[in-house]
Design a protein around this motif. Structure first.
Motif, PDB file in Angstrom:
ATOM      1  N   PHE A 118       0.854  -1.184   0.000  1.00 22.80           N
ATOM      2  CA  PHE A 118       0.000   0.000   0.000  1.00 22.80           C
ATOM      3  C   PHE A 118       0.892   1.237   0.000  1.00 22.80           C
ATOM      4  O   PHE A 118       0.932   1.999   0.956  1.00 22.80           O
ATOM      5  CB  PHE A 118      -0.906  -0.008   1.233  1.00 22.80           C
ATOM      6  CG  PHE A 118      -2.020  -1.017   1.143  1.00 22.80           C
ATOM      7  CD1 PHE A 118      -3.215  -0.676   0.552  1.00 22.80           C
ATOM      8  CD2 PHE A 118      -1.836  -2.296   1.635  1.00 22.80           C
ATOM      9  CE1 PHE A 118      -4.257  -1.598   0.466  1.00 22.80           C
ATOM     10  CE2 PHE A 118      -2.862  -3.224   1.544  1.00 22.80           C
ATOM     11  CZ  PHE A 118      -4.071  -2.884   0.950  1.00 22.80           C
ATOM     12  N   ILE A 119       1.591   1.417  -1.096  1.00 23.16           N
ATOM     13  CA  ILE A 119       2.494   2.548  -1.269  1.00 23.16           C
ATOM     14  C   ILE A 119       1.799   3.587  -2.142  1.00 23.16           C
ATOM     15  O   ILE A 119       1.565   3.353  -3.333  1.00 23.16           O
ATOM     16  CB  ILE A 119       3.820   2.106  -1.916  1.00 23.16           C
ATOM     17  CG1 ILE A 119       4.501   1.036  -1.055  1.00 23.16           C
ATOM     18  CG2 ILE A 119       4.752   3.296  -2.099  1.00 23.16           C
ATOM     19  CD1 ILE A 119       5.707   0.409  -1.698  1.00 23.16           C
ATOM     20  N   PRO A 120       1.428   4.747  -1.583  1.00 17.94           N
ATOM     21  CA  PRO A 120       0.655   5.732  -2.360  1.00 17.94           C
ATOM     22  C   PRO A 120       1.472   6.324  -3.498  1.00 17.94           C
ATOM     23  O   PRO A 120       2.666   6.573  -3.368  1.00 17.94           O
ATOM     24  CB  PRO A 120       0.298   6.793  -1.312  1.00 17.94           C
ATOM     25  CG  PRO A 120       1.390   6.699  -0.293  1.00 17.94           C
ATOM     26  CD  PRO A 120       1.745   5.239  -0.222  1.00 17.94           C
ATOM     27  N   GLU A 121       0.776   6.556  -4.634  1.00 16.57           N
ATOM     28  CA  GLU A 121       1.449   7.146  -5.790  1.00 16.57           C
ATOM     29  C   GLU A 121       0.717   8.372  -6.325  1.00 16.57           C
ATOM     30  O   GLU A 121       1.343   9.367  -6.661  1.00 16.57           O
ATOM     31  CB  GLU A 121       1.590   6.109  -6.904  1.00 16.57           C
ATOM     32  CG  GLU A 121       2.506   4.944  -6.533  1.00 16.57           C
ATOM     33  CD  GLU A 121       2.669   3.974  -7.678  1.00 16.57           C
ATOM     34  OE1 GLU A 121       2.668   4.413  -8.846  1.00 16.57           O
ATOM     35  OE2 GLU A 121       2.796   2.766  -7.417  1.00 16.57           O
ATOM     36  N   VAL A 122      -0.628   8.276  -6.400  1.00 18.13           N
ATOM     37  CA  VAL A 122      -1.423   9.369  -6.969  1.00 18.13           C
ATOM     38  C   VAL A 122      -2.622   9.626  -6.069  1.00 18.13           C
ATOM     39  O   VAL A 122      -3.399   8.705  -5.791  1.00 18.13           O
ATOM     40  CB  VAL A 122      -1.913   9.033  -8.394  1.00 18.13           C
ATOM     41  CG1 VAL A 122      -2.701  10.211  -8.980  1.00 18.13           C
ATOM     42  CG2 VAL A 122      -0.746   8.667  -9.292  1.00 18.13           C
ATOM     43  N   ALA A 123      -2.778  10.839  -5.594  1.00 14.62           N
ATOM     44  CA  ALA A 123      -3.889  11.167  -4.699  1.00 14.62           C
ATOM     45  C   ALA A 123      -5.236  10.884  -5.369  1.00 14.62           C
ATOM     46  O   ALA A 123      -5.435  11.192  -6.546  1.00 14.62           O
ATOM     47  CB  ALA A 123      -3.828  12.634  -4.295  1.00 14.62           C
ATOM     48  N   GLY A 141      -0.707  -6.370   0.876  1.00 10.21           N
ATOM     49  CA  GLY A 141       0.333  -5.368   1.041  1.00 10.21           C
ATOM     50  C   GLY A 141       1.440  -5.888   1.929  1.00 10.21           C
ATOM     51  O   GLY A 141       1.360  -6.985   2.492  1.00 10.21           O
ATOM     52  N   GLY A 142       2.495  -5.106   2.054  1.00 10.67           N
ATOM     53  CA  GLY A 142       3.541  -5.421   3.015  1.00 10.67           C
ATOM     54  C   GLY A 142       4.518  -6.488   2.607  1.00 10.67           C
ATOM     55  O   GLY A 142       5.255  -7.006   3.457  1.00 10.67           O
ATOM     56  N   ASP A 143       4.559  -6.861   1.300  1.00 17.20           N
ATOM     57  CA  ASP A 143       5.505  -7.908   0.916  1.00 17.20           C
ATOM     58  C   ASP A 143       6.775  -7.344   0.273  1.00 17.20           C
ATOM     59  O   ASP A 143       7.541  -8.081  -0.333  1.00 17.20           O
ATOM     60  CB  ASP A 143       4.846  -8.908  -0.030  1.00 17.20           C
ATOM     61  CG  ASP A 143       4.536  -8.317  -1.403  1.00 17.20           C
ATOM     62  OD1 ASP A 143       4.647  -7.079  -1.549  1.00 17.20           O
ATOM     63  OD2 ASP A 143       4.197  -9.097  -2.308  1.00 17.20           O
ATOM     64  N   ARG A 144       6.984  -6.054   0.445  1.00 10.89           N
ATOM     65  CA  ARG A 144       8.143  -5.414  -0.188  1.00 10.89           C
ATOM     66  C   ARG A 144       9.452  -6.055   0.256  1.00 10.89           C
ATOM     67  O   ARG A 144      10.386  -6.199  -0.527  1.00 10.89           O
ATOM     68  CB  ARG A 144       8.148  -3.916   0.154  1.00 10.89           C
ATOM     69  CG  ARG A 144       9.235  -3.122  -0.545  1.00 10.89           C
ATOM     70  CD  ARG A 144       9.111  -1.649  -0.238  1.00 10.89           C
ATOM     71  NE  ARG A 144      10.077  -0.850  -0.951  1.00 10.89           N
ATOM     72  CZ  ARG A 144      10.197   0.464  -0.843  1.00 10.89           C
ATOM     73  NH1 ARG A 144       9.357   1.137  -0.047  1.00 10.89           N
ATOM     74  NH2 ARG A 144      11.104   1.135  -1.519  1.00 10.89           N
ATOM     75  N   TYR A 145       9.514  -6.460   1.533  1.00 12.89           N
ATOM     76  CA  TYR A 145      10.735  -7.055   2.057  1.00 12.89           C
ATOM     77  C   TYR A 145      10.578  -8.561   2.318  1.00 12.89           C
ATOM     78  O   TYR A 145      11.430  -9.177   2.931  1.00 12.89           O
ATOM     79  CB  TYR A 145      11.147  -6.354   3.353  1.00 12.89           C
ATOM     80  CG  TYR A 145      11.341  -4.861   3.172  1.00 12.89           C
ATOM     81  CD1 TYR A 145      12.470  -4.368   2.513  1.00 12.89           C
ATOM     82  CD2 TYR A 145      10.397  -3.947   3.618  1.00 12.89           C
ATOM     83  CE1 TYR A 145      12.639  -3.002   2.320  1.00 12.89           C
ATOM     84  CE2 TYR A 145      10.561  -2.586   3.436  1.00 12.89           C
ATOM     85  CZ  TYR A 145      11.685  -2.117   2.779  1.00 12.89           C
ATOM     86  OH  TYR A 145      11.849  -0.760   2.593  1.00 12.89           O
TER      87      TYR A 145
END
Length: 260
Positions: free
Chosen positions: A51-56, A198-202
């Protein structure tokens, strides 16, 4: 690179359905259990990686539906990457925080093999009728103060939405969670729904999105296999209601937390 990112952001902000496979809408609260506070902050954004925001996510219809079922408007603060709303949660029970229906741009679409598909200008097959198609996006999330309640779970009855059969605050890791897909309050059969985590970046092993289909009564279920925050999403397109009117491409998403 900056030009490419700016273009992608502009297209997502306008709600271009052709980009929808890359940029997905979501609402994300600072916490799902609001028992220890009187206000919760919720962000709304489009992203390619949850859940990394990119565009409002801009909308004139941000609102909260309280435990009593009453709907109250919310005022959003817009940053470049996300929108923020502060939601009062003083009463006990469950709250539905929503963007409301937000209208995006109008594009061109054609009915190809029974499915409405967006088309670049001049790219439609010969003999296929091309119509205007407007993107409509809605994103929801539920938060609960104290014991879960059901007043905020009642279907809005307009556009695309998920009716929660399993209470969103009671979703448990490894157990099925049940929903119904509705369009204008009526069940949608054979509708594809995608579950993303979400949260699987690492994480050592990345979570691949899972797609399920609703049954003849619009019912579907998903089963989170690890604790964390998830998003489920569907897209549903309808033909123009009358000549001269655009069709509609609806995208609906719901964010929830799964715990053991």
């Amino acid at each position: 690179m900056k030009t490419m990112l700016a273009s992608a952001a502009l297209l997502a902000g306008l709600g271009l359905a052709g980009l929808a496979h890359a940029h997905s809408p979501y609402m994300l609260p600072s916490t799902f259990d609001v028992s220890d506070r009187k206000v919760v902050t919720v962000q709304g954004s489009f992203t390619e990686s949850f859940f990394i925001p990119e565009v409002a996510m801009k909308s004139d219809s941000y609102a909260v539906i309280g435990p009593d079922g009453a709907r109250k408007p919310l005022t959003a603060t817009y940053l470049r990457e996300l929108a923020l709303v502060e939601v009062p949660v003083e009463a006990a029970g469950t709250y539905r925080v929503t963007t409301g229906q937000r209208a995006g741009r109008v594009g061109k679409a054609a009915l190809i093999k029974g499915e409405w598909e967006f088309m670049e200008p001049g790219k439609a097959p010969a003999g296929v009728q091309v119509v205007d198609m407007q993107s409509i996006t809605t994103a929801d999330v539920y938060v609960t103060r104290g014991a879960p309640s059901t007043g905020a779970l009642a279907p809005v009855g307009k556009g695309l939405e998920f009716q929660a059969i399993t209470h969103p605050s009671d979703i448990t890791t490894g157990q099925p969670a049940k929903f119904v897909v509705l369009y204008d309050g009526k069940p949608v059969a054979d509708q594809e729904v995608t579950l993303s985590a979400g949260g699987d970046r690492y994480a050592d092993v990345k979570f691949a999105p899972v797609t399920v289909k609703s049954d003849a009564q619009g019912r579907f279920q998903i089963k989170p296999d690890h604790s964390g925050v998830y998003q489920i999403q569907a897209r549903y397109r309808v033909a123009p209601a009358a000549e001269g009117q655009p069709g509609q491409s609806h995208t609906y998403s719901l964010t929830f937390e799964s715990l053991r």
